[in-house]
Motif scaffolding. Sequence first.
Motif, PDB file in Angstrom:
ATOM      1  N   GLU A  41      25.541 -21.744 140.506  1.00  0.00           N
ATOM      2  CA  GLU A  41      26.674 -21.737 141.429  1.00  0.00           C
ATOM      3  C   GLU A  41      27.040 -23.121 141.941  1.00  0.00           C
ATOM      4  N   HIS A  42      26.046 -23.929 142.243  1.00  0.00           N
ATOM      5  CA  HIS A  42      26.311 -25.175 142.960  1.00  0.00           C
ATOM      6  C   HIS A  42      26.113 -26.435 142.129  1.00  0.00           C
ATOM      7  N   SER A  43      25.649 -26.303 140.916  1.00  0.00           N
ATOM      8  CA  SER A  43      25.341 -27.500 140.138  1.00  0.00           C
ATOM      9  C   SER A  43      25.752 -27.276 138.691  1.00  0.00           C
ATOM     10  N   CYS A  44      25.102 -27.989 137.784  1.00  0.00           N
ATOM     11  CA  CYS A  44      25.514 -27.939 136.376  1.00  0.00           C
ATOM     12  C   CYS A  44      24.579 -27.050 135.554  1.00  0.00           C
ATOM     13  N   GLY A  45      24.130 -25.942 136.151  1.00  0.00           N
ATOM     14  CA  GLY A  45      23.178 -25.073 135.472  1.00  0.00           C
ATOM     15  C   GLY A  45      23.654 -24.533 134.142  1.00  0.00           C
ATOM     16  N   LEU A  46      24.983 -24.357 133.995  1.00  0.00           N
ATOM     17  CA  LEU A  46      25.501 -23.819 132.731  1.00  0.00           C
ATOM     18  C   LEU A  46      25.349 -24.803 131.582  1.00  0.00           C
ATOM     19  N   GLN A  47      25.190 -26.090 131.897  1.00  0.00           N
ATOM     20  CA  GLN A  47      24.971 -27.098 130.855  1.00  0.00           C
ATOM     21  C   GLN A  47      23.484 -27.344 130.596  1.00  0.00           C
ATOM     22  N   SER A  48      22.638 -26.595 131.269  1.00  0.00           N
ATOM     23  CA  SER A  48      21.198 -26.795 131.132  1.00  0.00           C
ATOM     24  C   SER A  48      20.724 -26.440 129.725  1.00  0.00           C
ATOM     25  N   PRO A  49      19.767 -27.197 129.178  1.00  0.00           N
ATOM     26  CA  PRO A  49      19.170 -26.810 127.896  1.00  0.00           C
ATOM     27  C   PRO A  49      18.400 -25.491 127.995  1.00  0.00           C
ATOM     28  N   ASN A  50      18.153 -25.047 129.221  1.00  0.00           N
ATOM     29  CA  ASN A  50      17.413 -23.801 129.435  1.00  0.00           C
ATOM     30  C   ASN A  50      18.322 -22.629 129.808  1.00  0.00           C
ATOM     31  N   ILE A  51      19.629 -22.767 129.569  1.00  0.00           N
ATOM     32  CA  ILE A  51      20.554 -21.730 130.002  1.00  0.00           C
ATOM     33  C   ILE A  51      20.228 -20.374 129.367  1.00  0.00           C
ATOM     34  N   ASP A  52      19.795 -20.369 128.112  1.00  0.00           N
ATOM     35  CA  ASP A  52      19.435 -19.091 127.484  1.00  0.00           C
ATOM     36  C   ASP A  52      18.270 -18.435 128.213  1.00  0.00           C
ATOM     37  N   ALA A  53      17.296 -19.238 128.606  1.00  0.00           N
ATOM     38  CA  ALA A  53      16.149 -18.700 129.358  1.00  0.00           C
ATOM     39  C   ALA A  53      16.607 -18.174 130.714  1.00  0.00           C
ATOM     40  N   PHE A  54      17.563 -18.865 131.351  1.00  0.00           N
ATOM     41  CA  PHE A  54      18.096 -18.395 132.631  1.00  0.00           C
ATOM     42  C   PHE A  54      18.729 -17.009 132.470  1.00  0.00           C
ATOM     43  N   VAL A  55      19.617 -16.899 131.485  1.00  0.00           N
ATOM     44  CA  VAL A  55      20.357 -15.646 131.294  1.00  0.00           C
ATOM     45  C   VAL A  55      19.405 -14.509 130.930  1.00  0.00           C
ATOM     46  N   GLN A  56      18.435 -14.787 130.081  1.00  0.00           N
ATOM     47  CA  GLN A  56      17.476 -13.754 129.691  1.00  0.00           C
ATOM     48  C   GLN A  56      16.638 -13.300 130.883  1.00  0.00           C
ATOM     49  N   ALA A  57      16.268 -14.253 131.742  1.00  0.00           N
ATOM     50  CA  ALA A  57      15.509 -13.890 132.947  1.00  0.00           C
ATOM     51  C   ALA A  57      16.353 -13.047 133.891  1.00  0.00           C
ATOM     52  N   LEU A  58      17.620 -13.428 134.073  1.00  0.00           N
ATOM     53  CA  LEU A  58      18.504 -12.644 134.933  1.00  0.00           C
ATOM     54  C   LEU A  58      18.705 -11.245 134.363  1.00  0.00           C
ATOM     55  N   GLY A  59      18.836 -11.149 133.040  1.00  0.00           N
ATOM     56  CA  GLY A  59      18.999  -9.844 132.406  1.00  0.00           C
ATOM     57  C   GLY A  59      17.776  -8.965 132.598  1.00  0.00           C
ATOM     58  N   MET A  60      16.596  -9.541 132.430  1.00  0.00           N
ATOM     59  CA  MET A  60      15.354  -8.771 132.587  1.00  0.00           C
ATOM     60  C   MET A  60      15.216  -8.262 134.025  1.00  0.00           C
ATOM     61  N   ASP A  93      26.208  -3.734 128.975  1.00  0.00           N
ATOM     62  CA  ASP A  93      25.261  -2.634 129.173  1.00  0.00           C
ATOM     63  C   ASP A  93      24.521  -2.788 130.503  1.00  0.00           C
ATOM     64  N   LEU A  94      24.150  -4.020 130.844  1.00  0.00           N
ATOM     65  CA  LEU A  94      23.436  -4.270 132.087  1.00  0.00           C
ATOM     66  C   LEU A  94      24.285  -3.907 133.302  1.00  0.00           C
ATOM     67  N   LEU A  95      25.544  -4.354 133.314  1.00  0.00           N
ATOM     68  CA  LEU A  95      26.411  -4.093 134.464  1.00  0.00           C
ATOM     69  C   LEU A  95      26.774  -2.614 134.572  1.00  0.00           C
ATOM     70  N   MET A  96      26.993  -1.956 133.442  1.00  0.00           N
ATOM     71  CA  MET A  96      27.289  -0.524 133.495  1.00  0.00           C
ATOM     72  C   MET A  96      26.093   0.253 134.037  1.00  0.00           C
ATOM     73  N   ALA A  97      24.888  -0.105 133.591  1.00  0.00           N
ATOM     74  CA  ALA A  97      23.681   0.554 134.100  1.00  0.00           C
ATOM     75  C   ALA A  97      23.500   0.254 135.588  1.00  0.00           C
ATOM     76  N   GLY A  98      23.853  -0.974 135.994  1.00  0.00           N
ATOM     77  CA  GLY A  98      23.703  -1.364 137.390  1.00  0.00           C
ATOM     78  C   GLY A  98      24.607  -0.597 138.337  1.00  0.00           C
ATOM     79  N   MET A  99      25.695  -0.009 137.808  1.00  0.00           N
ATOM     80  CA  MET A  99      26.607   0.769 138.649  1.00  0.00           C
ATOM     81  C   MET A  99      26.083   2.169 138.960  1.00  0.00           C
ATOM     82  N   ASN A 100      25.059   2.617 138.259  1.00  0.00           N
ATOM     83  CA  ASN A 100      24.550   3.966 138.482  1.00  0.00           C
ATOM     84  C   ASN A 100      23.996   4.114 139.891  1.00  0.00           C
ATOM     85  N   ARG A 101      24.242   5.271 140.482  1.00  0.00           N
ATOM     86  CA  ARG A 101      23.741   5.529 141.835  1.00  0.00           C
ATOM     87  C   ARG A 101      22.272   5.913 141.770  1.00  0.00           C
TER      88      ARG A 101
END
Length: 231
Positions: A73-92, A129-137
């Motif tokens: 949100e506040h820095s250049c995280g999307l340009q990080s060489p670890n961005i794939d690891a970030f996204v995978q961690a958020l997904g998990m 799939d993650l966001l649709m599952a996240g909407m479940n009550r």
Amino acid sequence: QEGDDGAFMTHIQIEDMMLTQWGEMFGYLFKSQDAFPEIFENEFWPVIGDMLTEDKPDTYHQVAVGIIDDYIEHSCGLQSPNIDAFVQALGMHGMGKQPAVRHSALYGVGLACVKSGELLRQYEKAVFDLLMAGMNRESSLFEGARTNAVSSTLKILLEHGAFGGESEEAILTRAFEAMPVEADKGEARIVYRSLLSLVANQHPVVSSPEALPHLMEIFGAVWGTHFTDDE
């Protein structure tokens, strides 16, 4: 024995407090220090990455996911060489059993995909799939995470159009059905502003006669609460 237990709980509480303050410090540094991302990648990411593994306590997960959110949100995280690891961690952790961790993870997934269409396309089906599952009550404990799933879906749709192989109408229908959302005031207000915009533009998902009872149910649940504003 009782005294020992009390002391042990105090140590846990102190550790939790220190971890929270540590996470807040990272957020401040990402916002204020241009040189900090490089330091983070070289010095801190190995530690943060280890905190995200499944065997670590929920407190570790919550702090580490929050740090990733702040980096994006506040820095250049999307340009990080670890961005794939970030996204995978958020997904998990976006599918996890701890409400606060899931809440932060779904927010981060939406944030990353809104900021980067390329990233969205790379992980499109998994994000959908993650966001649709996240909407479940589920339990009310997960209402904050559910709110973030709906708001992230609407923000991605507004920024990049339909995704996940589904039509705009199908995605909006799913988000509409998931309302009302009643947690996380800031994200809930984004959801209701989006809904009012759809109503004003007479979008068929929300303006058909069949949609009217549910629309009234939503307005009845949140009108006059802190989830709406003067607008």
